[in-house]
Design a protein around this motif. Structure first.
Motif, PDB file in Angstrom:
ATOM      1  N   THR A 129     -37.849 -72.155  29.944  1.00  0.00           N
ATOM      2  CA  THR A 129     -36.616 -71.773  30.949  1.00  0.00           C
ATOM      3  C   THR A 129     -35.140 -71.571  30.116  1.00  0.00           C
ATOM      4  O   THR A 129     -34.350 -70.860  30.524  1.00  0.00           O
ATOM      5  N   THR A 130     -35.190 -72.339  29.031  1.00  0.00           N
ATOM      6  CA  THR A 130     -33.713 -72.244  28.407  1.00  0.00           C
ATOM      7  C   THR A 130     -34.032 -70.794  27.689  1.00  0.00           C
ATOM      8  O   THR A 130     -32.874 -70.201  27.450  1.00  0.00           O
ATOM      9  N   ALA A 131     -35.007 -70.452  27.227  1.00  0.00           N
ATOM     10  CA  ALA A 131     -35.110 -68.971  26.481  1.00  0.00           C
ATOM     11  C   ALA A 131     -34.866 -67.789  27.823  1.00  0.00           C
ATOM     12  O   ALA A 131     -34.262 -66.797  27.210  1.00  0.00           O
ATOM     13  N   GLN A 132     -35.347 -68.086  28.727  1.00  0.00           N
ATOM     14  CA  GLN A 132     -35.201 -67.363  29.874  1.00  0.00           C
ATOM     15  C   GLN A 132     -33.754 -66.900  30.224  1.00  0.00           C
ATOM     16  O   GLN A 132     -33.343 -66.182  30.717  1.00  0.00           O
ATOM     17  N   ALA A 133     -33.072 -68.142  30.167  1.00  0.00           N
ATOM     18  CA  ALA A 133     -31.795 -68.342  30.666  1.00  0.00           C
ATOM     19  C   ALA A 133     -30.910 -67.729  29.403  1.00  0.00           C
ATOM     20  O   ALA A 133     -29.794 -66.894  29.675  1.00  0.00           O
ATOM     21  N   GLU A 134     -31.306 -67.795  28.222  1.00  0.00           N
ATOM     22  CA  GLU A 134     -30.610 -66.870  27.308  1.00  0.00           C
ATOM     23  C   GLU A 134     -30.547 -65.558  27.322  1.00  0.00           C
ATOM     24  O   GLU A 134     -29.703 -64.820  26.961  1.00  0.00           O
ATOM     25  N   VAL A 135     -31.902 -65.091  27.551  1.00  0.00           N
ATOM     26  CA  VAL A 135     -32.258 -63.673  27.643  1.00  0.00           C
ATOM     27  C   VAL A 135     -31.393 -62.993  28.822  1.00  0.00           C
ATOM     28  O   VAL A 135     -30.881 -61.954  28.946  1.00  0.00           O
ATOM     29  N   LYS A 136     -31.259 -63.945  29.990  1.00  0.00           N
ATOM     30  CA  LYS A 136     -30.702 -63.652  31.073  1.00  0.00           C
ATOM     31  C   LYS A 136     -28.943 -63.308  30.929  1.00  0.00           C
ATOM     32  O   LYS A 136     -28.395 -62.526  31.390  1.00  0.00           O
ATOM     33  N   ALA A 137     -28.620 -64.326  30.089  1.00  0.00           N
ATOM     34  CA  ALA A 137     -27.106 -64.292  29.823  1.00  0.00           C
ATOM     35  C   ALA A 137     -26.727 -63.153  28.728  1.00  0.00           C
ATOM     36  O   ALA A 137     -25.515 -62.587  28.843  1.00  0.00           O
ATOM     37  N   LYS A 138     -27.796 -62.752  27.876  1.00  0.00           N
ATOM     38  CA  LYS A 138     -27.406 -61.604  26.845  1.00  0.00           C
ATOM     39  C   LYS A 138     -27.495 -60.266  27.776  1.00  0.00           C
ATOM     40  O   LYS A 138     -26.649 -59.664  27.586  1.00  0.00           O
ATOM     41  N   ALA A 139     -28.476 -60.353  28.706  1.00  0.00           N
ATOM     42  CA  ALA A 139     -28.571 -58.925  29.675  1.00  0.00           C
ATOM     43  C   ALA A 139     -27.353 -58.885  30.494  1.00  0.00           C
ATOM     44  O   ALA A 139     -26.686 -57.791  30.334  1.00  0.00           O
ATOM     45  N   LEU A 140     -26.629 -60.014  30.791  1.00  0.00           N
ATOM     46  CA  LEU A 140     -25.589 -60.022  31.626  1.00  0.00           C
ATOM     47  C   LEU A 140     -24.343 -59.393  30.840  1.00  0.00           C
ATOM     48  O   LEU A 140     -23.454 -58.894  31.298  1.00  0.00           O
ATOM     49  N   LYS A 141     -24.350 -59.933  29.806  1.00  0.00           N
ATOM     50  CA  LYS A 141     -23.067 -59.755  28.774  1.00  0.00           C
ATOM     51  C   LYS A 141     -23.197 -58.313  28.378  1.00  0.00           C
ATOM     52  O   LYS A 141     -22.180 -57.607  28.375  1.00  0.00           O
ATOM     53  N   ALA A 142     -24.263 -57.759  28.036  1.00  0.00           N
ATOM     54  CA  ALA A 142     -24.456 -56.485  27.721  1.00  0.00           C
ATOM     55  C   ALA A 142     -24.165 -55.478  29.055  1.00  0.00           C
ATOM     56  O   ALA A 142     -23.314 -54.605  28.608  1.00  0.00           O
ATOM     57  N   GLU A 143     -24.263 -55.884  30.207  1.00  0.00           N
ATOM     58  CA  GLU A 143     -24.012 -55.179  31.136  1.00  0.00           C
ATOM     59  C   GLU A 143     -22.667 -54.972  31.449  1.00  0.00           C
ATOM     60  O   GLU A 143     -21.843 -54.273  31.794  1.00  0.00           O
ATOM     61  N   GLN A 144     -22.104 -56.332  31.324  1.00  0.00           N
ATOM     62  CA  GLN A 144     -20.541 -56.305  31.530  1.00  0.00           C
ATOM     63  C   GLN A 144     -19.828 -55.506  30.457  1.00  0.00           C
ATOM     64  O   GLN A 144     -18.950 -54.632  30.799  1.00  0.00           O
ATOM     65  N   ASP A 145     -20.305 -55.269  29.333  1.00  0.00           N
ATOM     66  CA  ASP A 145     -19.795 -54.525  28.107  1.00  0.00           C
ATOM     67  C   ASP A 145     -19.893 -52.979  28.446  1.00  0.00           C
ATOM     68  O   ASP A 145     -18.797 -52.253  28.456  1.00  0.00           O
ATOM     69  N   VAL A 146     -20.972 -52.689  28.935  1.00  0.00           N
ATOM     70  CA  VAL A 146     -21.324 -51.416  29.517  1.00  0.00           C
ATOM     71  C   VAL A 146     -20.428 -51.244  30.661  1.00  0.00           C
ATOM     72  O   VAL A 146     -19.799 -49.996  30.745  1.00  0.00           O
ATOM     73  N   ASN A 147     -20.298 -51.982  31.354  1.00  0.00           N
ATOM     74  CA  ASN A 147     -19.361 -51.632  32.778  1.00  0.00           C
ATOM     75  C   ASN A 147     -17.831 -51.529  32.129  1.00  0.00           C
ATOM     76  O   ASN A 147     -17.038 -50.735  32.762  1.00  0.00           O
ATOM     77  N   ALA A 148     -17.489 -52.385  31.408  1.00  0.00           N
ATOM     78  CA  ALA A 148     -16.137 -52.230  31.009  1.00  0.00           C
ATOM     79  C   ALA A 148     -15.791 -51.008  30.276  1.00  0.00           C
ATOM     80  O   ALA A 148     -14.751 -50.198  30.390  1.00  0.00           O
ATOM     81  N   LYS A 149     -16.945 -50.516  29.213  1.00  0.00           N
ATOM     82  CA  LYS A 149     -16.516 -49.221  28.903  1.00  0.00           C
ATOM     83  C   LYS A 149     -16.637 -48.137  29.680  1.00  0.00           C
ATOM     84  O   LYS A 149     -15.766 -47.066  29.641  1.00  0.00           O
ATOM     85  N   ARG A 150     -17.462 -48.319  30.804  1.00  0.00           N
ATOM     86  CA  ARG A 150     -17.252 -47.019  31.863  1.00  0.00           C
ATOM     87  C   ARG A 150     -15.900 -47.042  32.737  1.00  0.00           C
ATOM     88  O   ARG A 150     -15.666 -45.837  32.773  1.00  0.00           O
ATOM     89  N   LEU A 151     -15.381 -48.365  32.841  1.00  0.00           N
ATOM     90  CA  LEU A 151     -14.124 -48.271  33.323  1.00  0.00           C
ATOM     91  C   LEU A 151     -12.972 -47.709  32.531  1.00  0.00           C
ATOM     92  O   LEU A 151     -12.230 -47.087  33.127  1.00  0.00           O
ATOM     93  N   ALA A 152     -13.046 -48.244  31.291  1.00  0.00           N
ATOM     94  CA  ALA A 152     -11.994 -47.538  30.359  1.00  0.00           C
ATOM     95  C   ALA A 152     -12.269 -45.890  30.280  1.00  0.00           C
ATOM     96  O   ALA A 152     -11.159 -45.111  30.355  1.00  0.00           O
ATOM     97  N   ALA A 153     -13.291 -45.488  30.140  1.00  0.00           N
ATOM     98  CA  ALA A 153     -13.604 -44.228  30.076  1.00  0.00           C
ATOM     99  C   ALA A 153     -13.159 -43.384  31.583  1.00  0.00           C
ATOM    100  O   ALA A 153     -12.477 -42.418  31.463  1.00  0.00           O
ATOM    101  N   ALA A 154     -13.395 -44.078  32.766  1.00  0.00           N
ATOM    102  CA  ALA A 154     -12.930 -43.629  33.918  1.00  0.00           C
ATOM    103  C   ALA A 154     -11.474 -43.486  34.030  1.00  0.00           C
ATOM    104  O   ALA A 154     -10.893 -42.400  34.333  1.00  0.00           O
ATOM    105  N   ALA A 155     -10.885 -44.681  33.549  1.00  0.00           N
ATOM    106  CA  ALA A 155      -9.350 -44.664  33.640  1.00  0.00           C
ATOM    107  C   ALA A 155      -8.689 -43.639  32.909  1.00  0.00           C
ATOM    108  O   ALA A 155      -7.573 -42.840  33.057  1.00  0.00           O
ATOM    109  N   LYS A 156      -9.254 -43.555  31.619  1.00  0.00           N
ATOM    110  CA  LYS A 156      -8.907 -42.493  30.511  1.00  0.00           C
ATOM    111  C   LYS A 156      -9.136 -41.055  31.058  1.00  0.00           C
ATOM    112  O   LYS A 156      -7.788 -40.175  30.935  1.00  0.00           O
ATOM    113  N   ALA A 157     -10.191 -40.682  31.615  1.00  0.00           N
ATOM    114  CA  ALA A 157     -10.294 -39.415  32.267  1.00  0.00           C
ATOM    115  C   ALA A 157      -9.407 -39.332  33.623  1.00  0.00           C
ATOM    116  O   ALA A 157      -8.820 -38.074  33.578  1.00  0.00           O
TER     117      ALA A 157
END
Length: 190
Positions: free
Chosen positions: A122-150
């Motif tokens: 369960t700890t390993a699953q929680a770590e994997v889920k947290a990493k995936a959430l962090k990566a998704e948040q980074d991608v969303n932040a980059k998309r928002l920055a690119a949309a704002a620049k455009a």
């Protein structure tokens, strides 16, 4: 009649579920059995084993031979240990209380190992889920920055600039070039 403790397959294709049964050695794998001793589900992690310990030990006392996989399951649940301790009681090497204490201690340590494995999973699953959430948040932040620049570039491109003099010069140069193009067309036709 030779009795085997073995697995009887149930479940659907790709998702096996087994019954642990005592059956005549000559019967089919999924055929007639003498007694259902428990169940084994390998689809979960760790595998789920529900076994009637007393019934399994009774069949072992009566001479039933487990198959390789059934032996591993019986060993995992402590049925083989209980059978072994009962043999020591019959020979007089142990008392019933000593055998029960040894079995209880073994079952307690086994339960601790299983719980630690479940906690680790369960700890390993929680770590994997947290990493995936962090990566998704980074991608969303980059998309928002690119949309704002455009959007900022689009607004900058749509604002009118005082470039009217340059436009008139461009229009004048196209007017001068137009008669020359007409003269070229007349020469080619002639």
């Amino acid at each position: 009649m030779s009795v085997k403790i073995r697995l009887q397959r149930h479940g659907k294709k790709g998702k096996p579920f087994y019954w642990v049964v005592a059956a005549d050695a000559r019967s089919k794998r999924d055929g007639k059995y003498l007694e259902k001793i428990g169940t084994y589900n390998p689809n979960t992690n760790p595998a789920t084993i529900d076994l009637n310990l007393e019934s399994a030990v009774q069949w072992l006392h009566n001479g039933a031979q487990p198959t390789d996989t059934a032996r591993a399951i019986l060993s995992y649940t402590g049925a083989l240990l209980k059978h072994h301790l009962d043999g020591g009681i019959r020979k007089g090497a142990l008392t019933q209380e000593q055998a029960d204490a040894k079995l209880a201690l073994w079952l307690e340590t086994k339960a601790g190992k299983i719980d630690s494995k479940k906690l680790g999973l369960t700890t390993a699953q929680a770590e994997v889920k947290a990493k995936a959430l962090k990566a998704e948040q980074d991608v969303n932040a980059k998309r928002l920055a690119a949309a704002a620049k455009a959007e900022a570039d689009l607004i900058a491109a749509n604002t009118p600039a005082p470039v009217e003099e340059e436009v008139t010069e461009v229009e004048a140069s196209t007017e001068e070039e137009a008669p020359a193009a007409e003269e070229n067309n007349e020469e080619t036709q002639a």
